[in-house]
Scaffold this motif. Sequence first.
Motif, PDB file in Angstrom:
ATOM      1  N   ALA A  39       4.366 -15.603   1.859  1.00 47.34           N
ATOM      2  CA  ALA A  39       5.702 -15.019   1.805  1.00 47.34           C
ATOM      3  C   ALA A  39       6.687 -16.079   1.330  1.00 47.34           C
ATOM      4  N   PRO A  40       7.829 -15.661   0.809  1.00 43.42           N
ATOM      5  CA  PRO A  40       8.820 -16.630   0.336  1.00 43.42           C
ATOM      6  C   PRO A  40       9.226 -17.611   1.435  1.00 43.42           C
ATOM      7  N   GLY A  41       9.181 -18.879   1.113  1.00 40.55           N
ATOM      8  CA  GLY A  41       9.594 -19.897   2.059  1.00 40.55           C
ATOM      9  C   GLY A  41       8.610 -20.198   3.161  1.00 40.55           C
ATOM     10  N   LYS A  42       7.431 -19.583   3.097  1.00 38.44           N
ATOM     11  CA  LYS A  42       6.428 -19.786   4.143  1.00 38.44           C
ATOM     12  C   LYS A  42       5.143 -20.348   3.546  1.00 38.44           C
ATOM     13  N   GLU A  43       4.299 -20.872   4.416  1.00 37.65           N
ATOM     14  CA  GLU A  43       3.012 -21.368   3.981  1.00 37.65           C
ATOM     15  C   GLU A  43       2.049 -20.197   3.767  1.00 37.65           C
ATOM     16  N   ARG A  44       1.052 -20.451   2.953  1.00 41.01           N
ATOM     17  CA  ARG A  44       0.035 -19.432   2.725  1.00 41.01           C
ATOM     18  C   ARG A  44      -0.778 -19.257   4.012  1.00 41.01           C
ATOM     19  N   GLU A  45      -1.078 -18.006   4.342  1.00 38.49           N
ATOM     20  CA  GLU A  45      -1.779 -17.726   5.589  1.00 38.49           C
ATOM     21  C   GLU A  45      -2.965 -16.802   5.355  1.00 38.49           C
ATOM     22  N   PHE A  46      -3.946 -16.942   6.226  1.00 28.50           N
ATOM     23  CA  PHE A  46      -5.143 -16.116   6.183  1.00 28.50           C
ATOM     24  C   PHE A  46      -4.804 -14.679   6.562  1.00 28.50           C
ATOM     25  N   VAL A  47      -5.435 -13.731   5.885  1.00 29.73           N
ATOM     26  CA  VAL A  47      -5.234 -12.311   6.176  1.00 29.73           C
ATOM     27  C   VAL A  47      -6.542 -11.654   6.639  1.00 29.73           C
ATOM     28  N   ALA A  48      -7.602 -11.793   5.839  1.00 28.83           N
ATOM     29  CA  ALA A  48      -8.857 -11.106   6.177  1.00 28.83           C
ATOM     30  C   ALA A  48     -10.023 -11.764   5.462  1.00 28.83           C
ATOM     31  N   ALA A  49     -11.216 -11.567   6.023  1.00 33.27           N
ATOM     32  CA  ALA A  49     -12.429 -12.116   5.425  1.00 33.27           C
ATOM     33  C   ALA A  49     -13.572 -11.137   5.607  1.00 33.27           C
ATOM     34  N   VAL A  50     -14.525 -11.196   4.692  1.00 38.19           N
ATOM     35  CA  VAL A  50     -15.730 -10.353   4.781  1.00 38.19           C
ATOM     36  C   VAL A  50     -16.924 -11.171   4.316  1.00 38.19           C
ATOM     37  N   THR A  51     -18.047 -10.996   5.017  1.00 28.15           N
ATOM     38  CA  THR A  51     -19.247 -11.742   4.656  1.00 28.15           C
ATOM     39  C   THR A  51     -19.853 -11.210   3.358  1.00 28.15           C
ATOM     40  N   TRP A  52     -20.814 -11.930   2.826  1.00 29.62           N
ATOM     41  CA  TRP A  52     -21.472 -11.568   1.559  1.00 29.62           C
ATOM     42  C   TRP A  52     -22.034 -10.156   1.616  1.00 29.62           C
ATOM     43  N   LEU A  53     -22.693  -9.789   2.694  1.00 25.89           N
ATOM     44  CA  LEU A  53     -23.290  -8.453   2.787  1.00 25.89           C
ATOM     45  C   LEU A  53     -22.347  -7.435   3.407  1.00 25.89           C
ATOM     46  N   GLY A  54     -21.159  -7.882   3.749  1.00 31.10           N
ATOM     47  CA  GLY A  54     -20.165  -6.942   4.246  1.00 31.10           C
ATOM     48  C   GLY A  54     -20.334  -6.518   5.686  1.00 31.10           C
ATOM     49  N   GLY A  55     -21.254  -7.159   6.386  1.00 28.84           N
ATOM     50  CA  GLY A  55     -21.521  -6.719   7.742  1.00 28.84           C
ATOM     51  C   GLY A  55     -20.582  -7.266   8.787  1.00 28.84           C
ATOM     52  N   ARG A  56     -19.777  -8.226   8.387  1.00 27.53           N
ATOM     53  CA  ARG A  56     -18.880  -8.829   9.358  1.00 27.53           C
ATOM     54  C   ARG A  56     -17.530  -9.051   8.701  1.00 27.53           C
ATOM     55  N   THR A  57     -16.494  -8.666   9.422  1.00 27.25           N
ATOM     56  CA  THR A  57     -15.143  -8.849   8.917  1.00 27.25           C
ATOM     57  C   THR A  57     -14.284  -9.511   9.993  1.00 27.25           C
ATOM     58  N   SER A  58     -13.198 -10.112   9.577  1.00 22.30           N
ATOM     59  CA  SER A  58     -12.240 -10.683  10.517  1.00 22.30           C
ATOM     60  C   SER A  58     -10.847 -10.559   9.940  1.00 22.30           C
ATOM     61  N   TYR A  59      -9.862 -10.544  10.823  1.00 27.19           N
ATOM     62  CA  TYR A  59      -8.481 -10.295  10.422  1.00 27.19           C
ATOM     63  C   TYR A  59      -7.515 -11.181  11.204  1.00 27.19           C
ATOM     64  N   ALA A  60      -6.399 -11.465  10.569  1.00 25.91           N
ATOM     65  CA  ALA A  60      -5.298 -12.086  11.283  1.00 25.91           C
ATOM     66  C   ALA A  60      -4.748 -11.078  12.285  1.00 25.91           C
ATOM     67  N   ASP A  61      -4.258 -11.566  13.397  1.00 25.68           N
ATOM     68  CA  ASP A  61      -3.740 -10.671  14.429  1.00 25.68           C
ATOM     69  C   ASP A  61      -2.628  -9.771  13.891  1.00 25.68           C
ATOM     70  N   SER A  62      -1.854 -10.281  12.964  1.00 24.49           N
ATOM     71  CA  SER A  62      -0.697  -9.537  12.448  1.00 24.49           C
ATOM     72  C   SER A  62      -1.092  -8.312  11.638  1.00 24.49           C
ATOM     73  N   VAL A  63      -2.346  -8.229  11.195  1.00 25.13           N
ATOM     74  CA  VAL A  63      -2.757  -7.090  10.359  1.00 25.13           C
ATOM     75  C   VAL A  63      -3.870  -6.262  10.985  1.00 25.13           C
ATOM     76  N   LYS A  64      -4.369  -6.682  12.128  1.00 22.44           N
ATOM     77  CA  LYS A  64      -5.451  -5.934  12.786  1.00 22.44           C
ATOM     78  C   LYS A  64      -5.031  -4.496  13.047  1.00 22.44           C
TER      79      LYS A  64
END
Length: 124
Positions: A39-64
């Motif tokens: 976001a403007p004026g802020k540091e880059r932050e993690f949002v979401a991730a998914v494994t190669w086979l798609g079986g596992r995902t994770s999210y930042a608390d702000s977007v869960k």
Amino acid sequence: VQLQASGGGLVQAGGSLRLSCAHSGRTFSGYAMNWFRQAPGKEREFVAAVTWLGGRTSYADSVKGRFAISRDNAKNTVYLQMNNLKPEDTAVYYCAAKRDPYSSSPTEGAMDYWGKGTQVTVSS
């Protein structure tokens, strides 16, 4: 190696967008795909991730509960479905690839490849 994010735009609060990230130039077998945002004026932050086979995902608390990450390896594409968008989701969104091992809360320094961002603007 190219990662190209698309699908950003202007949307009203409560609306939805789906971002896509197409990758080419190499196979990403064994790589987790991630979304970050800045976001403007802020540091880059993690949002979401998914494994190669798609079986596992994770999210930042702000977007869960609002965002969903997925990938279609046959199409070399990773997606970020964003629902119930809020003005504070306004940012440039980046996709990035990280080779195994998978991390549920990776730092931007751990990424191996980055794509150019796509702007998401949420109006109130």
